[in-house]
Design a protein around this motif. Structure first.
Motif, short mmCIF file in Angstrom:
data_model
loop_
_atom_site.label_atom_id
_atom_site.label_comp_id
_atom_site.label_asym_id
_atom_site.label_seq_id
_atom_site.Cartn_x
_atom_site.Cartn_y
_atom_site.Cartn_z
N ASN A 53 14.27 83.16 -59.38
CA ASN A 53 14.34 84.46 -60.04
C ASN A 53 13.69 84.34 -61.41
OD1 ASN A 53 16.40 83.56 -61.93
ND2 ASN A 53 17.82 83.66 -60.18
N GLU A 54 13.75 85.37 -62.21
CA GLU A 54 12.99 85.37 -63.46
C GLU A 54 13.60 84.50 -64.55
OE1 GLU A 54 14.77 89.59 -65.23
OE2 GLU A 54 12.67 89.44 -64.64
N THR A 55 14.85 84.02 -64.37
CA THR A 55 15.46 83.15 -65.38
C THR A 55 15.90 81.80 -64.83
OG1 THR A 55 17.66 84.09 -65.01
CG2 THR A 55 16.29 85.12 -66.72
N GLY A 56 15.61 81.51 -63.57
CA GLY A 56 16.02 80.23 -63.02
C GLY A 56 16.00 80.23 -61.51
N LEU A 57 17.01 79.58 -60.89
CA LEU A 57 17.05 79.52 -59.44
C LEU A 57 18.47 79.31 -58.94
CD1 LEU A 57 17.58 76.32 -58.44
CD2 LEU A 57 15.23 76.06 -59.20
N HIS A 58 18.63 79.62 -57.67
CA HIS A 58 19.86 79.31 -56.95
C HIS A 58 19.46 78.50 -55.71
CE1 HIS A 58 22.32 82.08 -59.31
NE2 HIS A 58 21.32 82.95 -59.22
N ALA A 59 20.34 77.59 -55.31
CA ALA A 59 20.06 76.76 -54.13
C ALA A 59 21.37 76.18 -53.62
CB ALA A 59 19.07 75.65 -54.48
N LYS A 60 21.28 75.50 -52.50
CA LYS A 60 22.42 74.77 -51.98
C LYS A 60 22.04 73.30 -51.86
CE LYS A 60 24.66 78.64 -49.68
NZ LYS A 60 25.25 79.17 -48.43
N ILE A 61 23.02 72.45 -52.11
CA ILE A 61 22.82 71.02 -51.95
C ILE A 61 23.88 70.49 -51.00
CG2 ILE A 61 21.73 70.72 -54.21
CD1 ILE A 61 24.38 69.73 -55.30
N ASN A 63 25.47 66.74 -48.80
CA ASN A 63 25.43 65.38 -48.28
C ASN A 63 26.19 65.38 -46.98
OD1 ASN A 63 28.14 65.36 -48.96
ND2 ASN A 63 28.01 63.62 -50.36
N LYS A 64 26.56 64.23 -46.47
CA LYS A 64 27.17 64.18 -45.15
C LYS A 64 28.57 64.82 -45.12
CE LYS A 64 28.90 59.43 -45.84
NZ LYS A 64 30.33 59.77 -45.88
N ASP A 65 29.17 65.00 -46.32
CA ASP A 65 30.53 65.54 -46.36
C ASP A 65 30.60 66.99 -46.82
OD1 ASP A 65 31.73 63.02 -45.65
OD2 ASP A 65 31.32 62.35 -47.70
N ASN A 66 29.73 67.38 -47.73
CA ASN A 66 29.89 68.67 -48.42
C ASN A 66 28.61 69.48 -48.47
OD1 ASN A 66 32.51 68.01 -49.14
ND2 ASN A 66 31.98 67.34 -51.21
N THR A 67 28.78 70.77 -48.60
CA THR A 67 27.69 71.66 -49.02
C THR A 67 28.17 72.41 -50.26
OG1 THR A 67 26.87 71.95 -46.76
CG2 THR A 67 26.26 73.62 -48.39
N LEU A 68 27.35 72.40 -51.30
CA LEU A 68 27.70 72.99 -52.58
C LEU A 68 26.63 73.98 -52.99
CD1 LEU A 68 28.64 69.65 -54.40
CD2 LEU A 68 30.24 71.26 -53.33
N LYS A 69 27.00 74.92 -53.86
CA LYS A 69 25.99 75.85 -54.38
C LYS A 69 25.61 75.45 -55.81
CE LYS A 69 29.49 79.37 -55.44
NZ LYS A 69 29.93 80.76 -55.19
N LEU A 70 24.34 75.60 -56.08
CA LEU A 70 23.75 75.16 -57.35
C LEU A 70 23.04 76.34 -58.00
CD1 LEU A 70 22.41 72.97 -59.34
CD2 LEU A 70 20.57 72.89 -57.63
N SER A 71 23.19 76.45 -59.31
CA SER A 71 22.34 77.39 -60.06
C SER A 71 21.82 76.69 -61.31
CB SER A 71 23.09 78.67 -60.43
OG SER A 71 24.08 78.42 -61.38
N ILE A 72 20.58 76.96 -61.62
CA ILE A 72 19.96 76.48 -62.86
C ILE A 72 19.47 77.72 -63.59
CG2 ILE A 72 18.14 75.07 -63.89
CD1 ILE A 72 18.12 73.39 -61.34
N VAL A 73 19.97 77.91 -64.82
CA VAL A 73 19.65 79.11 -65.59
C VAL A 73 19.10 78.70 -66.94
CG1 VAL A 73 20.52 81.25 -66.57
CG2 VAL A 73 21.48 80.39 -64.43
N VAL A 74 17.95 79.25 -67.29
CA VAL A 74 17.36 78.99 -68.59
C VAL A 74 17.92 79.99 -69.60
CG1 VAL A 74 15.20 78.92 -69.91
CG2 VAL A 74 15.28 78.04 -67.57
N LEU A 75 18.45 79.47 -70.71
CA LEU A 75 19.05 80.32 -71.73
C LEU A 75 18.14 80.40 -72.96
CD1 LEU A 75 22.71 78.93 -71.58
CD2 LEU A 75 21.72 80.83 -70.28
N LYS A 76 18.47 81.31 -73.84
CA LYS A 76 17.73 81.44 -75.08
C LYS A 76 17.78 80.14 -75.89
CE LYS A 76 16.57 85.93 -75.31
NZ LYS A 76 15.23 86.46 -75.57
#
Length: 903
Positions: A53-61, A63-76
């Motif tokens: 998106n225009e300020t970062g991204l969302h994704a999922k990560i 491993n063999k045990d878990n699925t997690l949600k990730l966000s990276i946001v660029v701030l001022k």
């Protein structure tokens, strides 16, 4: 029975801290599991889950045990936020201490460019930084000007224990569903929910921060040592040189090198352990990223930090600097600053557990006046209450509090009373009755009101995580409710870790229940934060938002600086505690909390007179300046010693008051920039690497270097003068010294090493009075320290009414002073209004100007005032030490002037 337990507890503390009351990592199931990770945990990005998106991204990560949600946001302002949480469908929400932030959703910044590649997704920010998400194995790298400076999960230690439905216990899951410590059981109905990951500071030779610990300023290697623990605890007479948890926690780290500084805020309020591993960049996954034509990875220092928290989410803010000033501004944008404190709070505070009655208070007050010793605040500890019921006064010993407060106020002094979070369980006590009726107490694991033991005996604990409870608590400070008080009474929040004498590790059970269904384990480190924040709101509201509150808190978290000052708790009257108070205060300052101090003389024990004098000399140059002691110690009012000791203490306190114009200005400038008032050397001298870990000296602002004597019977004191191409002036002799280098000065009882940095101008009160209110009306002496080239110096001064919020409407003045070499035969001193929004025209005038390092021979000097007609000035010049003194220049602090010095 509880009284017997408390008696044993207190008796033990007079000897030394009982470490068996507090866990080590090996006794904490989640810490032990995380620390045992040897191989990477195998997380990778699910490639088709990436959404830019225009300020970062969302994704999922996963491993063999878990699925997690990730966000990276660029701030001022060169700041990046990384958030990792459970995926949709989690059994219950996870707690986030978002109220620690100035804005629960910090302002975002649009990306300049983003690009998704086969094994990496790259984000380019508008301020020239780059964030690279490596898909497999999962890693996030941070670049400043194409140099990698930080990386998350470069060692592959990401571990995220998701909530589960209870199953049968197995040896493999020991401590996952319940734990016992000292026969107290901690139940975990959804299992362990711990989180942890590593954060690499590439290029950093040192890391600083993560208070509170009685340790050196530089964080040590923990690989063969206990990790640093962040878990707010009531630790009596704590050990020095120890990573044990203490009263407060700020999970913020700074990594430093000469070219850049980088910070990381781990926003998590649960029990947290932090490992530190000094290494070099060739030892891990980042070697290829560091390699370039000029630098081999083995020559690049790297500090690997690893945060491990019992619950919550992974919420990391990376402040990318690149310079020290930048990271303090960036942290301030996230967690806030200390608003300009009321001026009295910067004066000297006298406290004891306890002044026994109003007659005692009156005699102590009169003692300061009779002995010509400045004082602004007297304090009352728990014994002033009606049988430990807060918001009350003892009916016999403090029968007429209004008279006591009025007597102090008539002499321009304040009173501070203690108000702790434990509420006496007594059906006749109005605070207890109201809180119980309105269901404002913390609940136990069974849903009943949580009950523990503290000073009143059986006690209940207000659930400050509940907004309704905070509002109610704030209302209790209204003058018609807290009877006997007025605007001259301010508040001390103690025991707010919270301290529970009957609880595990002398605190609240982790499975206690809070507002929103969260467990105490989730919110522990923000409990005190919420209490002192509500107290501040109450004090502000009681005056219709007109008078600035002063609140002191023992417990704290990130963001506490917005509403409280803090001190280092129950220290001890020995030389070691004096020495370690300095790195403790520097660590707090580094983590964004500037209004800090340590109990002068030590809380426990009776200091020898020399130690007491040296502690006063140190405290006079630290932000919060209070003498305080235990009820079993001998009385310590400054006039109770031999005349030599009393004279030295009086001189130390008067020195503090002489520098109040400088202190007040520094707090104003902190509120604008986030820079601390008490500063480590690396903040001012990033070019001087050898000074960065210095923790026996400090800077007050940019202009004063301080080193108190810290050894008994010292004959001399050795001072390191930091910086390159700097000049320093001994404050007392005016003698110039070049830097970098060490100097020694003789150490009599009145010695505190104080050096004035070349290139700075410091305002100082010319005649010290006994209170800040009287002091602020006195004339100013300007001390000008000329830089090494002999051509420049500057400084500032800030003024307002010292107590109200009228400065927000322009009732203030912020002026600058500049010394400049115009040419070989002319030097000038000018004043400038630095903020035209300030409309204050003060009657404070400059009655003297002292120029250090005046390597010219003045023939005459004159001043231009409003009418621009020059008036001759009288001066003296000492050729031996290049000192020029201008008497009675006739200039006012808040009016323009120009002085010409012809040579």
């Amino acid at each position: 029975m509880w009284r017997l337990a408390v008696a044993f507890l207190l008796f033990g503390t007079l000897q030394a801290v009982d470490r068996q009351n507090f866990k080590v990592c090996d006794q904490s199931g989640f810490c032990k599991r995380h620390r045992s990770i040897v191989e990477p945990t195998g997380y990778e990005v699910i490639k088709d889950s990436i959404k830019l998106n225009e300020t970062g991204l969302h994704a999922k990560i996963k491993n063999k045990d878990n699925t997690l949600k990730l966000s990276i946001v660029v701030l001022k302002d060169s700041t990046v936020r990384v958030l990792i949480d459970e995926d949709e469908g989690a059994l219950r929400p996870r707690y986030q201490p978002l109220d620690a932030l100035v804005n629960r959703e910090p302002e975002q910044q649009k990306l300049k460019k983003s690009k998704e590649e086969e094994n990496a997704t790259k984000l380019l920010t508008t301020d020239g930084n780059r964030v690279v998400l490596i898909h497999k194995p999962f890693r996030i790298d941070f670049y400043v000007k194409d140099k990698i400076v930080n990386s998350i999960n470069s060692k592959g230690t990401l571990k995220f224990e998701q909530f589960k439905k209870k199953v049968l216990l197995t040896d493999k899951e020991k401590g996952f569903w319940e734990e016992t410590f000292k026969e107290i059981k901690d139940t975990k109905p959804y299992g362990s929910s711990s989180v942890g990951v590593d954060i690499a500071f590439v290029g950093a030779k040192f890391v600083f921060g993560i208070p509170e610990h009685a340790e050196g300023y530089q964080l040590r290697d923990t690989r063969t040592y206990e990790p640093y623990r962040l878990y707010n605890l009531d630790v009596f007479e704590y050990e020095t040189n120890s990573p044990m948890a203490l009263y407060g926690s700020i999970p913020y780290l700074v990594g430093v090198n000469q070219k850049r500084s980088v910070g990381a805020l781990w926003l998590n309020a649960a029990e947290t352990w932090v490992e530190i591993e000094p290494t070099t960049a060739d030892k891990g996954a980042l070697a290829k990223e560091v390699l370039d034509a000029e630098t081999k990875p083995r020559n690049v220092p790297q500090q690997n930090a690893r945060f491990i928290s019992e619950s919550g989410v992974i919420d990391i803010f990376i402040t990318l600097g690149p310079q020290p000033n930048d990271i303090f501004r960036q942290l301030a944008a996230l967690t806030g600053v200390t608003p300009i404190p009321p001026e009295f709070a910067l004066g000297y505070h006298q406290s004891r557990w306890n002044y026994k009655d109003q007659k005692d208070v009156k005699e102590v007050h009169e003692g300061f006046v009779k002995n010509d010793i400045p004082l602004d605040v007297l304090w009352l500890d728990i014994e002033h209450t009606d049988k430990k019921a807060y918001f009350t006064f003892d009916k016999d010993n403090f029968a007429k509090p209004e008279e006591m407060i009025s007597d102090l106020a008539e002499n321009n002094r304040k009173l501070v009373t203690i108000v702790d979070p434990h509420i006496k369980k007594d059906g006749k006590y109005h605070i207890y009755k109201e809180a119980k009726k309105n269901k404002l107490f913390v609940k136990d694991v069974n849903g009943d009101n949580y009950e523990g033991n503290c000073w009143p005996g059986d006690s209940m604990y207000v659930d400050y995580t509940n907004p309704k409870a905070r509002k109610w608590w704030a209302e209790q400070f209204a003058f018609d409710k807290y009877k006997g008080t007025d605007k001259n009474v301010h508040i001390w929040n103690d025991m707010n870790e919270p301290s529970v004498f009957s609880g595990p590790e002398i605190t609240m059970h982790k499975d206690a229940k809070h507002h929103g269904g969260f467990e105490h384990r989730d919110v522990h480190n923000v409990y005190g934060f919420y209490q002192h924040s509500a107290t501040f709101d109450g004090l502000k509201a009681r005056s219709n938002n007109e008078i600035r509150p002063f609140v002191l808190s023992r417990s704290f978290f990130a963001g506490s600086q917005r509403t409280a000052a803090v001190w280092t708790g129950d220290n001890k009257a020995d030389w070691n505690h004096l020495r370690y108070s300095i790195p403790m205060l520097l660590s707090l300052s580094t983590a964004g909390l500037p209004f800090v101090g340590a109990d002068v003389g030590g809380f426990f024990g009776d200091p020898e007179e020399e130690l007491l004098v040296r502690w006063y000399q140190a405290g006079a140059f630290q932000p919060f300046f209070r003498g305080h002691s235990h009820q079993d110690t001998k009385r310590r009012e400054p006039w109770l010693f031999n005349s030599t000791t009393t004279d030295a203490i009086r001189q130390a306190i008067k020195t503090r008051y002489a520098f109040l114009p400088y202190w007040y200005t520094l707090f104003y400038e902190h509120a604008k920039s986030g820079k601390p008032v008490m500063r480590p050397f690396w903040l001012e001298f990033i070019e001087d690497e050898s000074s960065w870990d210095e923790d026996r000296q400090w800077m007050v602002g940019s202009g004063l270097l301080v080193k108190p004597v810290q050894e008994p019977s010292a004959k001399e004191v050795s001072i390191y003068l930091p910086g390159k191409r700097q000049v320093w002036y001994d404050w007392h002799t005016h003698k110039a010294r070049p830097s970098p280098g060490a100097v020694q000065i003789p150490a009599d009882l009145n010695t505190i090493a104080l050096f004035h940095r070349g290139g700075t101008i410091i305002p100082k009160t010319s005649e010290v009075k006994l209170t800040t209110k009287e002091n602020r009306e006195q004339p100013i002496t300007l001390y000008i320290a000329v830089n090494q080239k002999g051509d420049f110096a500057n400084g500032t001064i800030y003024l307002d009414d010292g107590e109200s919020y009228s400065y927000e409407n322009g009732d203030f003045a912020y002026w600058g002073f500049t010394f400049k070499k115009e040419h070989d035969y002319l030097h000038t001193i000018t004043s400038t209004n630095l903020d035209k929004k300030g409309k204050l025209d003060s009657d404070v005038y400059i009655d003297k100007i002292v120029i250090r390092g005046a390597k010219f021979y003045p023939r005459n000097a004159h001043i231009f005032l409003d009418d621009f007609i020059p008036e001759d000035l009288e001066f003296e010049f000492n050729r031996d030490n290049f000192l020029m003194e201008i008497e009675n220049p006739g200039a006012y602090v808040t009016r323009e002037f120009k002085i010409d010095i012809h040579s």
